[in-house]
Design a protein around this motif. Sequence first.
Motif, PDB file in Angstrom:
ATOM      1  N   PRO A   1       0.803  -1.229   0.000  1.00  0.00           N
ATOM      2  CA  PRO A   1       0.000   0.000   0.000  1.00  0.00           C
ATOM      3  C   PRO A   1       0.833   1.275   0.000  1.00  0.00           C
ATOM      4  N   ALA A   2       2.008   1.233   0.624  1.00  0.00           N
ATOM      5  CA  ALA A   2       2.864   2.422   0.658  1.00  0.00           C
ATOM      6  C   ALA A   2       3.380   2.757  -0.737  1.00  0.00           C
ATOM      7  N   VAL A   3       3.720   1.736  -1.516  1.00  0.00           N
ATOM      8  CA  VAL A   3       4.174   1.960  -2.886  1.00  0.00           C
ATOM      9  C   VAL A   3       3.017   2.460  -3.749  1.00  0.00           C
ATOM     10  N   THR A   4       1.847   1.878  -3.555  1.00  0.00           N
ATOM     11  CA  THR A   4       0.674   2.312  -4.315  1.00  0.00           C
ATOM     12  C   THR A   4       0.344   3.769  -4.006  1.00  0.00           C
ATOM     13  N   LEU A   5       0.402   4.150  -2.728  1.00  0.00           N
ATOM     14  CA  LEU A   5       0.146   5.537  -2.339  1.00  0.00           C
ATOM     15  C   LEU A   5       1.170   6.462  -2.968  1.00  0.00           C
ATOM     16  N   GLY A   6       2.437   6.088  -2.889  1.00  0.00           N
ATOM     17  CA  GLY A   6       3.493   6.913  -3.468  1.00  0.00           C
ATOM     18  C   GLY A   6       3.338   7.070  -4.962  1.00  0.00           C
ATOM     19  N   SER A   7       3.018   5.974  -5.647  1.00  0.00           N
ATOM     20  CA  SER A   7       2.845   6.020  -7.096  1.00  0.00           C
ATOM     21  C   SER A   7       1.655   6.898  -7.485  1.00  0.00           C
ATOM     22  N   THR A   8       0.605   6.854  -6.691  1.00  0.00           N
ATOM     23  CA  THR A   8      -0.570   7.677  -6.962  1.00  0.00           C
ATOM     24  C   THR A   8      -0.263   9.152  -6.767  1.00  0.00           C
ATOM     25  N   LEU A   9       0.402   9.487  -5.669  1.00  0.00           N
ATOM     26  CA  LEU A   9       0.730  10.884  -5.392  1.00  0.00           C
ATOM     27  C   LEU A   9       1.765  11.432  -6.376  1.00  0.00           C
TER      28      LEU A   9
END
Length: 212
Positions: free
Chosen positions: A52-60
Amino acid sequence: MLVFLGPGSVVLASLLGMGPTESLLFVAAVFGGTVAAMIRLLGWTSGANINPAVTLGSTLAGISDSDLLFPYVLFQVAGSLLAGLTLALVFGSLGSATSLGSTKLAPGVSPAEGVALEIVGTFILVTSALLAGSFLRSSLKQALLVGGTLFVLILFIGPLTGASLNPARSLGPSIFSGYFDDQPIYYIGPAIGGACAGLIFGWLRRPHGKAS
């Protein structure tokens, strides 16, 4: 796979009576190798969003579609819970000594220090994932970079916090072992680290010069 094999390696290291150094190398290799394998297997279809941390970073960072954030995290949580259940079924009471491989703070490490370490570690991991996805065409090179980064981070941070760097990694083992001490650290730290990596990476990718 990540939340089953990674924490499972923690349980196995304990059951086999491995020493601290041997155990650390074994666990780091399993985590890093599993992430690398998932990137090779799933990268071309889903981007191997298993954190989830990578997904959040990629989204932002503006790389991933924001509409996919919730579905990705939902299925990451589902995978984590399924892995936690599987760990409980496979190891049973044998995994109680390590709480099914749950992330734990080392003695002497305060919650504030734990959050700070998880922020820094996740920031580095997410940045490596964003760099790999943006600049490396070969899935093998992407796998080696991200998996290798996780391996090194676990060697340095693992003895202090367990090096979660991934809320999903901590959730499943914690739920099914009943070990909840300091668990918010492993959700707060990675979320902040991933968000910071995404915002900074996205800012650096944007053109900042004025048009003439």
